[in-house]
Every structure is written in structure tokens, then in C-alpha cells.
Write an enzyme that holds these catalytic residues in place. Sequence first.
Site, PDB file in Angstrom:
ATOM      1  N   LYS A 110       0.832  -1.166   0.116  1.00 50.11           N
ATOM      2  CA  LYS A 110      -0.024  -0.062   0.089  1.00 50.11           C
ATOM      3  C   LYS A 110       0.920   1.446  -0.036  1.00 50.11           C
ATOM      4  CE  LYS A 110      -4.269  -2.106   1.359  1.00 50.11           C
ATOM      5  NZ  LYS A 110      -3.831  -3.388   2.018  1.00 50.11           N
TER       6      LYS A 110
HETATM    7  C1  LIG Z   1      -4.373  -4.476   1.416  1.00 49.83           C
HETATM    8  C2  LIG Z   1      -3.680  -5.799   1.358  1.00 49.83           C
HETATM    9  C3  LIG Z   1      -4.179  -6.882   0.385  1.00 49.83           C
HETATM   10  C4  LIG Z   1      -5.348  -6.798  -0.465  1.00 49.83           C
HETATM   11  O1  LIG Z   1      -5.386  -6.109  -1.468  1.00 49.83           O
HETATM   12  P1  LIG Z   1      -6.649  -5.312  -2.185  1.00 49.83           P
HETATM   13  O2  LIG Z   1      -6.064  -4.196  -3.240  1.00 49.83           O
HETATM   14  O3  LIG Z   1      -7.464  -4.747  -1.099  1.00 49.83           O
HETATM   15  O4  LIG Z   1      -7.190  -6.172  -2.964  1.00 49.83           O
HETATM   16  C5  LIG Z   1      -3.332  -7.794   0.343  1.00 49.83           C
HETATM   17  N1  LIG Z   1      -2.202  -8.036   0.992  1.00 49.83           N
HETATM   18  C6  LIG Z   1      -1.605  -7.020   2.061  1.00 49.83           C
HETATM   19  C7  LIG Z   1      -0.617  -7.318   2.846  1.00 49.83           C
HETATM   20  C8  LIG Z   1      -2.544  -5.934   2.159  1.00 49.83           C
HETATM   21  O5  LIG Z   1      -2.107  -4.812   2.838  1.00 49.83           O
END
Ligand SMILES: *Cc1c(COP(=O)(O)O)cnc(C)c1O
Length: 453
Positions: A110
Site C-alpha cells: 500500500k
Molecule cells: C491490502 C492488502 C491486500 C489486499 O489488497 P487489495 O487491493 O485490497 O485487494 C493484500 N495483502 C496485503 C498485505 C494488504 O495490505
Amino acid sequence: MRFVSTRGQTSPLSFSEAVATGLAPDGGLLVPENLPGIGDLLPSWASLDYPSLCDQFFRLFATDLSEGELRPMIDRAYGGFDHPDIAPLRPIGDGRYVLELFHGPTLAFKDFALQFLGRLYGRQIRETGRPINVLGATSGDTGAAAIHGLLHLEGVRQFVLYPKGRISDLQERQMACTGSDHVFPLAIDGSFDDTQRIVKTIFGDGAFKVRHGLSAVNSINLARVLAQCVYYLYAWLRLNSSERTDVTFVVPTGNFGNVLAGWLCHRMGVPGLRFRVATNRNDILYRFFTTGIYSVREVESSLAPSMDIQIASNFERYLFYLAGGDSRRIRDVMTRLSEEGRLEWTLTADDRFDATRSSDDEILDQIRRVHDEYGFLIDPHTACGFTCPGEGRTEIILATASPAKFPSVMKAAVGEAPRHPNLEDLKARPMNIHSLPAEVDAVRAFITDHLPS
Ligand SMILES: *Cc1c(COP(=O)(O)O)cnc(C)c1O
């Protein structure tokens, strides 16, 4: 380039307006009016480093930014990553690769979107002269990434709700140990659903929102999705020409934002791409791609908490493209989904994604197996991507977080927990947390009390 709503009832916006708006006023999600074709550009992009590629890609969308404005923001956004490649592609043999997306400041993918979004918000504040304050809810990684993405913005206050006792200790420390008196982690006595409900209710009060300049930093912001397209392009460009013709990206999935970014690259003309969504026990997307029925169930907590989601917010963008941009149909479908908790869609072979799901036991098994076979550790989200062996195609598995963020799961799986200096450093710092009941009024009062009048 202009941006329109999936529900068709918002006038087209510029890139900067789309970034500032987040959710479209008609309740839809913003999408580019026309997706640019990038197939012809790929050969000239092959030798670019990550920031240069990001710059070239965003120029296609951010057409209202002046020449030279983008690049410094990109350099600052990715300057804090701890690997020179930003998104290193690690070969593990047999045509398989792991794309490491955890080299940003909070050790989860993210950071790619939120570090950049923080710079875009900074520009917006300078241009408009209006401060913003962030309100959001998190099940762990988003809150930390948002806080660190916006930490450098002077005057910006951040209120981030999370369910008390239900996120990992280190995730909590990433939010609570920033040392900033403008960051307010709010430990709510309730579930993640409660925190989301409170945030939604407060945003529903338009007057309150405007009075306090509140802004959401959630996964529906289009800039987040576009920032995530770049690492798919970067990874694909690292392959040799024979590998590029048949590539499956395996994506640990919750809100569908990450995999949607990859799929948009396919729609923009990157050849040879397929996708596999890898869910945990919250398998709504697995069920959709295997049956065509999308039906909401209760969220269950799992060892991969950032994927404990039942309403995949970005799914609407995907349906919009499947519907050929028919926003009236999207309005009907989304209304029915919110009334009945269910929708059905006939998928063509071209639109279908492969899908797998993993129980908690399988997550532990996969962490062990990767450790034994390849000699490295993967986090519990990434583990969902290792459910099945490769199928002869080139396979790129997205590693969405560092295993160091989840020491107790690592210990349960392999008896050891990796350490990361960023996290070790947090353990010695004082925590700054505010505990509140799961009540809208309590949160509202807290915000009012902690903003300058
Ligand atoms: C947010 C997150 C996901 C999922 O990603 P999306 O874009 O919501 O599908 C997977 N793994 C981690 C470590 C995350 O923080």
C-alpha cells in the site's frame, strides 16, 4: 485526460479534481474517460528505471499538471524505499517469480499508492490553500501506509480508526509510534465493520465533513489504482521476450484494487496477461470467478487480516468495463447489490480471472513449504498466492507485505520470526493511542476537540 463516474451522473473531472474527490458525488467510482493504448510505448519503456516509468505512465493521465511537476513528486514518493529497484522481481525457478512489493516505509504494497498520494495531496493543499484532514478506518496496513504517506504534510491531521486488539502489535505501533502530534490512532471497542460504519456515518454528514475539511484515503481513490499499475508494467518489462507472451500475475486479493490495476494494464494493451485472484477464507471473489455469483457473507477473521473483506470496493470499476461503460446498467446492478447482497454476471472466457482460496491451515502450510523449498519467508497474505504450482506459463506472484510484520504467524508456521530494523526501532518508542467506544458521537466529538478552531 478527463475522469468520469461509473454511475454516469457526475460531470467529467480533471486528474487533480479526481484525486481530490475520491468517491464520485453520484456514489460511483471515477475512471479515465478513455483508457489510453500503451502497447506501442512498451518497447521504449523497457529500459526505464522505476521512477522514470512511473513518470511516463502518469503523464498519460495527469494532463492538467504542468510539465516537470510530476517527476519531483515521484522521486520523493519512492525515495524512501529500501531497495534500488523499488519493486524487485525475484526469480524462484521454473519460470516463476516473486514481485516484492514490501520495500516501502510500512513494509506493505500500500506504500506504492499512499506515498505518491501524499505528494499529490501536498500539491492540492498548496494550490487551493485549503488544509485537509484525514479520516479513515483500517484493518491494519492501510492506516499505517496512509499515516506515513501523509506524515510530511504540514498541518494535516489524521484520524484513523481500528478495531482494538484485532490488528497485529506491529501494525498498531506503525500508527501509534510516529511521534507526531497530528496523528490520532483511535482504538475502537468493536470490529472492523464498526469502524467502517462510524467513518461512513461521519462522511454522510456533509456539513461536518466540509466544516472540518475531512478527506478519505481509501482504496477507491483512482490515483491509488493507477500508481499500482506501474509495478505490473515494471515487472512485465523485466521479463525476456519469450517469457512475456504468457504471463499470469497471482494477486493476494481483498478490496480488488491491486488486481484491478494489473487488469487495467491488460485493457491498455499489454499483451499476454492473465490474472489469478488469491483469497483467504473470505472467498467472495473466489466464488464469483468460479460461479458468476457475487454474494456477500459475514466477514471472518483470518491469518491474513488485510484481506478480511466481503465488499470488494473496486469491483464496481471492473463491472463498468465488462458492461462496456454502460453506467445505467451499473446503477441497476449496484442498487440491487446493496438491497439483496447479491449479483450475477455472465463472464466471457476473456474476462474471467483464475481464482484460488486458502484456509488458515493452508496459509501456514504454504509458508512452511516455501521456506523449505526456496529458503525464504513469505507473509500470510502472500502465502495465499502459493496455493497451486505454476502451470507452465510465466508466473509472477505478488508479495504484498513483509513477513516481519506478522511475527506470531511466522513463529506458528516455521518456529522463527524475521526481524526488520524499521519495526525493531518502533518497539522502543512511546505509543500514542486514544481508546474510544464504537459510537459515532464519541468519534465526532474527538475530531472536533482535536482540530484547531
Ligand atoms: C491490502 C492488502 C491486500 C489486499 O489488497 P487489495 O487491493 O485490497 O485487494 C493484500 N495483502 C496485503 C498485505 C494488504 O495490505
